[in-house]
Design a protein around this motif. Structure first.
Motif, PDB file in Angstrom:
ATOM      1  N   THR A  15     -80.775 -60.151  27.996  1.00  0.00           N
ATOM      2  CA  THR A  15     -80.528 -58.888  27.299  1.00  0.00           C
ATOM      3  C   THR A  15     -80.426 -59.036  25.783  1.00  0.00           C
ATOM      4  O   THR A  15     -80.581 -58.053  25.066  1.00  0.00           O
ATOM      5  CB  THR A  15     -79.229 -58.247  27.820  1.00  0.00           C
ATOM      6  OG1 THR A  15     -78.145 -59.173  27.644  1.00  0.00           O
ATOM      7  CG2 THR A  15     -79.361 -57.898  29.287  1.00  0.00           C
TER       8      THR A  15
ATOM      9  N   ASN B  89     -81.218 -61.089  21.950  1.00  0.00           N
ATOM     10  CA  ASN B  89     -82.386 -61.492  21.175  1.00  0.00           C
ATOM     11  C   ASN B  89     -82.227 -62.928  20.683  1.00  0.00           C
ATOM     12  O   ASN B  89     -82.647 -63.281  19.583  1.00  0.00           O
ATOM     13  CB  ASN B  89     -82.551 -60.533  19.979  1.00  0.00           C
ATOM     14  CG  ASN B  89     -83.888 -60.702  19.278  1.00  0.00           C
ATOM     15  OD1 ASN B  89     -84.898 -60.998  19.912  1.00  0.00           O
ATOM     16  ND2 ASN B  89     -83.898 -60.516  17.971  1.00  0.00           N
TER      17      ASN B  89
ATOM     18  N   LYS C 295     -85.622 -56.089  14.194  1.00  0.00           N
ATOM     19  CA  LYS C 295     -85.138 -56.980  15.250  1.00  0.00           C
ATOM     20  C   LYS C 295     -85.965 -58.254  15.351  1.00  0.00           C
ATOM     21  O   LYS C 295     -85.438 -59.321  15.688  1.00  0.00           O
ATOM     22  CB  LYS C 295     -85.157 -56.231  16.586  1.00  0.00           C
ATOM     23  CG  LYS C 295     -84.427 -56.957  17.704  1.00  0.00           C
ATOM     24  CD  LYS C 295     -84.334 -56.080  18.946  1.00  0.00           C
ATOM     25  CE  LYS C 295     -83.550 -56.794  20.041  1.00  0.00           C
ATOM     26  NZ  LYS C 295     -83.426 -55.952  21.258  1.00  0.00           N
TER      27      LYS C 295
ATOM     28  N   SER D  12     -75.648 -57.529  16.701  1.00  0.00           N
ATOM     29  CA  SER D  12     -76.372 -56.518  17.475  1.00  0.00           C
ATOM     30  C   SER D  12     -75.979 -56.566  18.947  1.00  0.00           C
ATOM     31  O   SER D  12     -75.786 -55.526  19.588  1.00  0.00           O
ATOM     32  CB  SER D  12     -77.881 -56.751  17.322  1.00  0.00           C
ATOM     33  OG  SER D  12     -78.627 -55.847  18.107  1.00  0.00           O
ATOM     34  N   PHE D  13     -75.834 -57.786  19.485  1.00  0.00           N
ATOM     35  CA  PHE D  13     -75.448 -57.924  20.891  1.00  0.00           C
ATOM     36  C   PHE D  13     -74.036 -57.391  21.114  1.00  0.00           C
ATOM     37  O   PHE D  13     -73.759 -56.742  22.122  1.00  0.00           O
ATOM     38  CB  PHE D  13     -75.530 -59.392  21.297  1.00  0.00           C
ATOM     39  CG  PHE D  13     -75.356 -59.638  22.772  1.00  0.00           C
ATOM     40  CD1 PHE D  13     -76.445 -59.587  23.624  1.00  0.00           C
ATOM     41  CD2 PHE D  13     -74.106 -59.917  23.305  1.00  0.00           C
ATOM     42  CE1 PHE D  13     -76.285 -59.819  24.982  1.00  0.00           C
ATOM     43  CE2 PHE D  13     -73.942 -60.148  24.656  1.00  0.00           C
ATOM     44  CZ  PHE D  13     -75.035 -60.091  25.499  1.00  0.00           C
ATOM     45  N   GLN D  14     -73.150 -57.659  20.163  1.00  0.00           N
ATOM     46  CA  GLN D  14     -71.771 -57.198  20.298  1.00  0.00           C
ATOM     47  C   GLN D  14     -71.683 -55.676  20.241  1.00  0.00           C
ATOM     48  O   GLN D  14     -70.887 -55.066  20.951  1.00  0.00           O
ATOM     49  CB  GLN D  14     -70.918 -57.816  19.199  1.00  0.00           C
ATOM     50  CG  GLN D  14     -69.429 -57.475  19.299  1.00  0.00           C
ATOM     51  CD  GLN D  14     -68.607 -58.165  18.244  1.00  0.00           C
ATOM     52  OE1 GLN D  14     -69.146 -58.806  17.355  1.00  0.00           O
ATOM     53  NE2 GLN D  14     -67.296 -58.042  18.336  1.00  0.00           N
ATOM     54  N   SER D  15     -72.483 -55.053  19.398  1.00  0.00           N
ATOM     55  CA  SER D  15     -72.450 -53.594  19.308  1.00  0.00           C
ATOM     56  C   SER D  15     -73.008 -52.928  20.563  1.00  0.00           C
ATOM     57  O   SER D  15     -72.595 -51.825  20.917  1.00  0.00           O
ATOM     58  CB  SER D  15     -73.244 -53.137  18.075  1.00  0.00           C
ATOM     59  OG  SER D  15     -74.607 -53.526  18.188  1.00  0.00           O
ATOM     60  N   GLN D  16     -73.923 -53.598  21.265  1.00  0.00           N
ATOM     61  CA  GLN D  16     -74.511 -53.022  22.473  1.00  0.00           C
ATOM     62  C   GLN D  16     -73.685 -53.319  23.715  1.00  0.00           C
ATOM     63  O   GLN D  16     -73.639 -52.516  24.641  1.00  0.00           O
ATOM     64  CB  GLN D  16     -75.931 -53.554  22.670  1.00  0.00           C
ATOM     65  CG  GLN D  16     -76.895 -53.147  21.567  1.00  0.00           C
ATOM     66  CD  GLN D  16     -78.275 -53.733  21.786  1.00  0.00           C
ATOM     67  OE1 GLN D  16     -78.645 -54.067  22.905  1.00  0.00           O
ATOM     68  NE2 GLN D  16     -79.040 -53.855  20.705  1.00  0.00           N
ATOM     69  N   PHE D  17     -73.045 -54.492  23.747  1.00  0.00           N
ATOM     70  CA  PHE D  17     -72.306 -54.912  24.950  1.00  0.00           C
ATOM     71  C   PHE D  17     -70.868 -55.246  24.562  1.00  0.00           C
ATOM     72  O   PHE D  17     -70.400 -56.368  24.737  1.00  0.00           O
ATOM     73  CB  PHE D  17     -72.978 -56.122  25.597  1.00  0.00           C
ATOM     74  CG  PHE D  17     -74.426 -55.909  25.935  1.00  0.00           C
ATOM     75  CD1 PHE D  17     -74.795 -55.329  27.130  1.00  0.00           C
ATOM     76  CD2 PHE D  17     -75.426 -56.275  25.038  1.00  0.00           C
ATOM     77  CE1 PHE D  17     -76.127 -55.124  27.439  1.00  0.00           C
ATOM     78  CE2 PHE D  17     -76.761 -56.074  25.336  1.00  0.00           C
ATOM     79  CZ  PHE D  17     -77.113 -55.498  26.544  1.00  0.00           C
ATOM     80  N   THR D  18     -70.171 -54.261  24.020  1.00  0.00           N
ATOM     81  CA  THR D  18     -68.822 -54.482  23.511  1.00  0.00           C
ATOM     82  C   THR D  18     -67.864 -54.907  24.612  1.00  0.00           C
ATOM     83  O   THR D  18     -67.010 -55.780  24.412  1.00  0.00           O
ATOM     84  CB  THR D  18     -68.303 -53.201  22.839  1.00  0.00           C
ATOM     85  OG1 THR D  18     -69.253 -52.772  21.857  1.00  0.00           O
ATOM     86  CG2 THR D  18     -66.962 -53.445  22.170  1.00  0.00           C
TER      87      THR D  18
END
Length: 294
Positions: free
Chosen positions: A81, A83, A238, A249-255
């Motif tokens: 999921t 990048n 990206k 970016s990963f943290q903002s999508q999968f907090t």
């Protein structure tokens, strides 16, 4: 009648040291080292244990509890999921280009300042020292405008050039101090053999400077890998993201997905750890070079 006086012999009692004296200073240093190691390791242990826990275990067990069934699927989910592969490749490309090129330029400048006497050389060295104190944040606005005009936005070269420029002052200042410790007799022997400054620099100064260069290589690689401010301004899509931008970016999508998020963080530091282990011996030598005079 004169009487001869015999010199008095003083009996000095020698205090014998105990056979096994305790070095309290060394014991204190070991205790301090153990405390620092525990403080440093606790966040890493927490991140790793969280990365192999399920969501139920994260909220129901202690932070440092070892899970009964490790959830290695978190790593696969983070790779699928996130990048990470693209961002890791971008960061590796930038670091492997920037660090050697920047170190070579800094070594050449430090060699010129330490071996070639010219007017205002001390003033130039002082300018390098002052340049290392300038924060990156004050130049982000003009830097963005310059990179945009050069057409290097979202291009690895757009961050490599600023990285080299901002890294040069400190590297030149450190290498200059190391080069001045190399005996001048080496210069004389090279000159006697008919060699010039280029031969002296490439065949003698650089090989003798391996410990210092290795220490700077590790520090610069870590700084380049973790750099965030310039990358955030220059790399806006990206496909050109570096690892710190990918983590954000990963943290903002999968907090709320703490397992995959910590797995993503663990995987992002592996290249830096490998570089450190490869250059560890030279790094220790470089950090203590010049501390003891021969």
């Amino acid at each position: 009648m004169s009487t001869a006086t015999l010199p008095r012999t003083r009996s000095r009692s020698r205090v014998q040291a105990p056979k096994n004296p305790r070095d309290y200073v060394r014991i204190g240093l070991w205790i301090a080292l153990a405390i620092v190691m525990v403080i440093w390791a606790m966040p890493m242990v927490f991140v790793f244990l969280t990365s192999i826990k399920s969501e139920a275990d994260i909220f129901s067990t202690s932070s440092f509890a070892i899970p009964g069934a490790p959830e290695w699927q978190n790593y696969a989910e983070a790779l699928a999921t996130g990048n990470l592969m693209t961002a890791g490749g971008n960061s590796l490309l930038i670091a492997l280009v920037k660090v050697p090129v920047g170190l070579f330029i800094a070594a050449a400048a430090a060699f010129a300042l330490s071996r070639i006497r010219f007017k205002y050389d001390t003033l130039i060295l002082g300018a390098f020292a002052l340049g290392s104190m300038v924060p990156i944040q004050v130049a982000l606005g003009p830097l963005f405008k310059t990179i945009l005009d050069m057409g290097l936005l979202n291009n690895p070269l757009g961050v490599i050039l600023p990285y080299i420029g901002f890294g040069l002052p400190m590297q030149v200042f450190i290498l200059h101090g190391f080069f001045t410790q190399v005996p001048k007799e080496i210069d004389e022997s090279v000159r006697v053999d008919g060699g010039g400054n280029l031969r002296l620099f490439l065949q003698f100064i650089l090989p003798l400077s391996k410990p210092a260069l290795a220490a700077l290589f590790i520090l610069d690689f870590v700084a380049t890998w973790n750099e965030y401010a310039i990358a955030l301004v220059i790399l806006q899509n990206k496909a050109s993201q570096t690892v710190p931008l990918a983590i954000q970016s990963f943290q903002s999508q999968f907090t709320s997905s703490y397992g995959p998020l910590n797995a993503f963080t663990i995987m992002s530091i592996l290249p830096v750890l490998i570089i450190y282990l490869l250059f560890q011996r030279y790094f220790v030598q470089g950090m203590f070079t010049g501390a003891v005079k021969g």
